[in-house]
Design an enzyme around this catalytic site. Structure first.
Site, PDB file in Angstrom:
ATOM      1  N   GLY A  87     -79.762 -10.772 -58.298  1.00 54.66           N
ATOM      2  CA  GLY A  87     -78.357 -10.478 -58.023  1.00 54.66           C
ATOM      3  C   GLY A  87     -78.033 -10.504 -56.547  1.00 54.66           C
ATOM      4  O   GLY A  87     -76.874 -10.584 -56.143  1.00 54.66           O
ATOM      5  N   ASP A 127     -89.297  -5.233 -63.769  1.00 57.63           N
ATOM      6  CA  ASP A 127     -88.749  -6.356 -62.991  1.00 57.63           C
ATOM      7  C   ASP A 127     -89.250  -6.327 -61.557  1.00 57.63           C
ATOM      8  O   ASP A 127     -88.966  -7.248 -60.781  1.00 57.63           O
ATOM      9  CB  ASP A 127     -87.218  -6.337 -63.008  1.00 57.63           C
ATOM     10  CG  ASP A 127     -86.642  -4.995 -62.601  1.00 57.63           C
ATOM     11  OD1 ASP A 127     -86.968  -3.991 -63.248  1.00 57.63           O
ATOM     12  OD2 ASP A 127     -85.886  -4.941 -61.621  1.00 57.63           O
TER      13      ASP A 127
HETATM   14  P1  AMP Z   1     -84.017  -3.728 -57.382  1.00 52.94           P
HETATM   15  O1  AMP Z   1     -83.697  -2.291 -57.465  1.00 52.94           O
HETATM   16  O2  AMP Z   1     -83.976  -4.261 -56.001  1.00 52.94           O
HETATM   17  O3  AMP Z   1     -85.281  -4.092 -58.075  1.00 52.94           O
HETATM   18  O4  AMP Z   1     -82.847  -4.493 -58.140  1.00 52.94           O
HETATM   19  C1  AMP Z   1     -82.602  -4.343 -59.525  1.00 52.94           C
HETATM   20  C2  AMP Z   1     -81.556  -5.340 -59.977  1.00 52.94           C
HETATM   21  O5  AMP Z   1     -80.298  -5.085 -59.349  1.00 52.94           O
HETATM   22  C3  AMP Z   1     -81.884  -6.780 -59.646  1.00 52.94           C
HETATM   23  O6  AMP Z   1     -81.432  -7.593 -60.697  1.00 52.94           O
HETATM   24  C4  AMP Z   1     -81.105  -7.026 -58.379  1.00 52.94           C
HETATM   25  O7  AMP Z   1     -80.834  -8.384 -58.179  1.00 52.94           O
HETATM   26  C5  AMP Z   1     -79.844  -6.226 -58.644  1.00 52.94           C
HETATM   27  N1  AMP Z   1     -79.211  -5.803 -57.390  1.00 52.94           N
HETATM   28  C6  AMP Z   1     -79.652  -4.889 -56.530  1.00 52.94           C
HETATM   29  N2  AMP Z   1     -78.816  -4.754 -55.479  1.00 52.94           N
HETATM   30  C7  AMP Z   1     -77.804  -5.629 -55.674  1.00 52.94           C
HETATM   31  C8  AMP Z   1     -76.629  -5.978 -54.938  1.00 52.94           C
HETATM   32  N3  AMP Z   1     -76.327  -5.414 -53.775  1.00 52.94           N
HETATM   33  N4  AMP Z   1     -75.837  -6.938 -55.461  1.00 52.94           N
HETATM   34  C9  AMP Z   1     -76.123  -7.527 -56.634  1.00 52.94           C
HETATM   35  N5  AMP Z   1     -77.213  -7.241 -57.359  1.00 52.94           N
HETATM   36  C10 AMP Z   1     -78.051  -6.301 -56.911  1.00 52.94           C
HETATM   37 MG    MG Z   2     -86.284  -5.794 -57.894  1.00 54.98          MG
END
Ligand code: AMP
Ligand code: MG
Length: 506
Positions: A103, A263
């Protein structure tokens, strides 16, 4: 150091760039979505990892600074690249989310490194993708610097991890609890395929997709398995084994990942996603730093068990590949996942033996000896890193005990442990020089201390001062060397410097 301002937009065709492959982009459409980075407002390069760039075939002397800035801020993409966001699912804190995906990250493409290995080049924070849902696809400067510092430190510690190739400011602001400078980190990974990537296919009942994905993973990460009698079963086995070894390494440097969702677990065995991660200062088995981990699911001591839980989710997703007969598939997969515990324990004990200076692995009682030390450290609030580093000198000379004792609130607790340890060392015949060198090679002097990372982030965000960031990156690239002039970075936090909570800052 800020090296250049860049305003190029569009396509880059510089002779200094490596060839970009489009391998993941060439997988079936349901695996990924094409997207382009959002043009940054006023990009500014913070740092390029020159050694890694060279390893990846970038010839920096033939790339204009303005082009580098454009590349690493998302202002332009290489002419031969076809950027994609990768689809994946995942269990987040135990709850299954069938559609996550990149994302706020974009796979620019793969390059072949000097060793002939394919490596993913990914921008993180470069704007929305089709998987962004309500997110802005952007990253704030703080988390970008944290990822840069910690992922590079992990690599230098000898622990498989994604790498940081560059950090850049976008010139945009991002809105979190406050308004923050936007930034992009360029991440390099063996691949970005996660447990959740398999779950994405499984959740859709897409057996063909599972097979394509598994074949891709075998070709890319486990080529020897292509000729195994049951390649997919062997693949699960191999992933489990790599994760067992990886988590053992985390435990041995006091690393707490903080958000071990499925993930955020790779199938390559590299550590990925340095969000709310943190290293232990004082040893505490139940330590949790992440503000979003309110139940302590990903506490320090829970990491092996949670890794195994994640691997059970991978095994579930892979069942159709393992055997057409579901009962047989479950039996085989289960045996492999159960095997994680023994593999972890073996890797962990071998590493802990090395940390306390023991070579002979055939002696009973070492597990109790290690456990007794950890128990004393916990009771005595001993700093994890400093205690083990101080043990190196003490192992060959009791006169060096003072530095170890100083780590314990009750130094007598160390004395009580050291007596049987010395007895055990005496039986484990090795030259002092050899023992000292072996211990110093597994007990780092420097880890990315939370309070120093915070300090570096505050200086960068509030004053655009990247001095401490640069210094941390340099010192942490040689974590097993004493570097006396950098001794302040080896200190544990003072009570008022202690970081109690970390945030992923997304
Ligand atoms: P993470 O916590 O970094 O593992 O992210 C979990 C999910 O949320 C993943 O699919 C990321 O791509 C999405 N995500 C995290 N932050 C953002 C953001 N600022 N904009 C869009 N998607 C996000
Ligand atoms: Mg992640």
């Amino acid at each position: 150091m800020i090296t250049a301002r860049g305003t190029i937009s569009g396509v880059l065709d510089s002779e200094g760039l490596p060839a970009f492959e489009r391998i993941y982009a060439g997988l079936p459409e349901r695996f990924r979505a094409e997207a382009l980075p959002s043009p940054p407002e006023a990009p500014l390069l913070i740092k390029v990892n020159e050694a890694l760039a060279a390893e990846l075939g970038f010839d920096l002397s033939h790339i204009e600074p303005v082009e580098l800035t454009a590349l690493f801020s998302g202002a332009a993409v290489p002419h031969d690249a076809r950027p994609v966001a990768i689809a994946y699912a995942g269990h987040q804190f135990g709850n299954f989310v069938p559609s996550l995906g990149d994302g706020r990250a974009l796979l620019i493409g793969e390059v072949r490194d000097r060793a002939g290995q394919l490596r993913d080049i990914q921008l993180k924070g470069s704007g929305p993708t089709p998987y962004s849902r309500r997110g802005d696809g952007r990253a704030a400067l703080g988390p970008v610097l944290r990822e840069y510092i910690v992922s590079e430190a992990m690599h230098a510690l000898g622990i498989p991890a994604t790498r940081a190739l560059a950090a850049a400011l976008t010139g945009d602001v991002v809105y979190r609890e406050t308004v923050l400078p936007g930034a992009v980190v360029t991440r390099v990974a063996a691949s970005h395929i996660r447990v959740g990537t398999f779950q994405y296919m499984a959740a859709r009942g897409d057996e063909e997709g599972l097979r394509i994905l598994a074949d891709h993973v075998i070709a890319r990460h486990y080529p020897d398995l292509a000729d195994a009698p049951s390649p997919y079963t062997a693949l699960l086995e191999a992933i489990v084994e790599r994760q067992a070894r990886l988590i053992a390494r985390w435990m041995q440097v006091g690393f707490i990942h903080g958000v071990m969702n499925t993930d955020n677990m790779t199938v390559s065995g590299e550590t990925i996603d340095f969000g709310p991660c943190a290293f232990l200062d004082a040893y505490s088995a139940t330590k949790v730093f992440s503000s979003i981990d309110q139940q302590g699911r990903y506490a320090y001591r829970n990491q092996p068990g949670l890794a195994q839980w994640n691997l059970a989710r991978l095994a579930e997703a892979m069942l159709p590949l393992i055997d057409a007969d579901t009962d047989k598939a479950i039996e085989a997969a289960n045996a492999i996942v159960v095997g994680f515990a023994g593999q972890f324990q073996t890797a962990w004990l071998a590493g802990m033996r090395a940390k306390i200076g023991l070579f002979d692995a055939s002696v009973d009682g070492d597990l109790d000896l290690v456990q007794a030390l950890l128990t004393a450290m916990e009771a005595g609030e001993a700093d994890f890193t400093r205690t083990f580093r101080a043990l190196c000198a003490a192992a060959i000379d009791p006169a060096a005990d003072a530095a170890v004792r100083a780590e314990f609130s009750d130094p007598a607790a160390y004395d009580g442990w050291a007596a049987p340890w010395r007895q055990r060392l005496a039986d484990d015949r090795r030259g002092a020089g050899e023992r000292l060198a072996a211990m110093r090679a597994v007990n780092p002097a420097f880890i990315p201390r939370n309070h120093r990372i915070e300090e570096a982030i505050v200086a960068a965000v509030e004053r655009r001062d990247f001095g401490l960031f640069e210094r941390l990156v340099a010192v942490l690239s040689r974590p097993y060397e004493d570097q006396p002039e950098q001794a302040d970075l080896a200190l544990a936090p003072q009570p008022d410097e202690r970081v109690m909570r970390t945030f992923c800052g997304t």
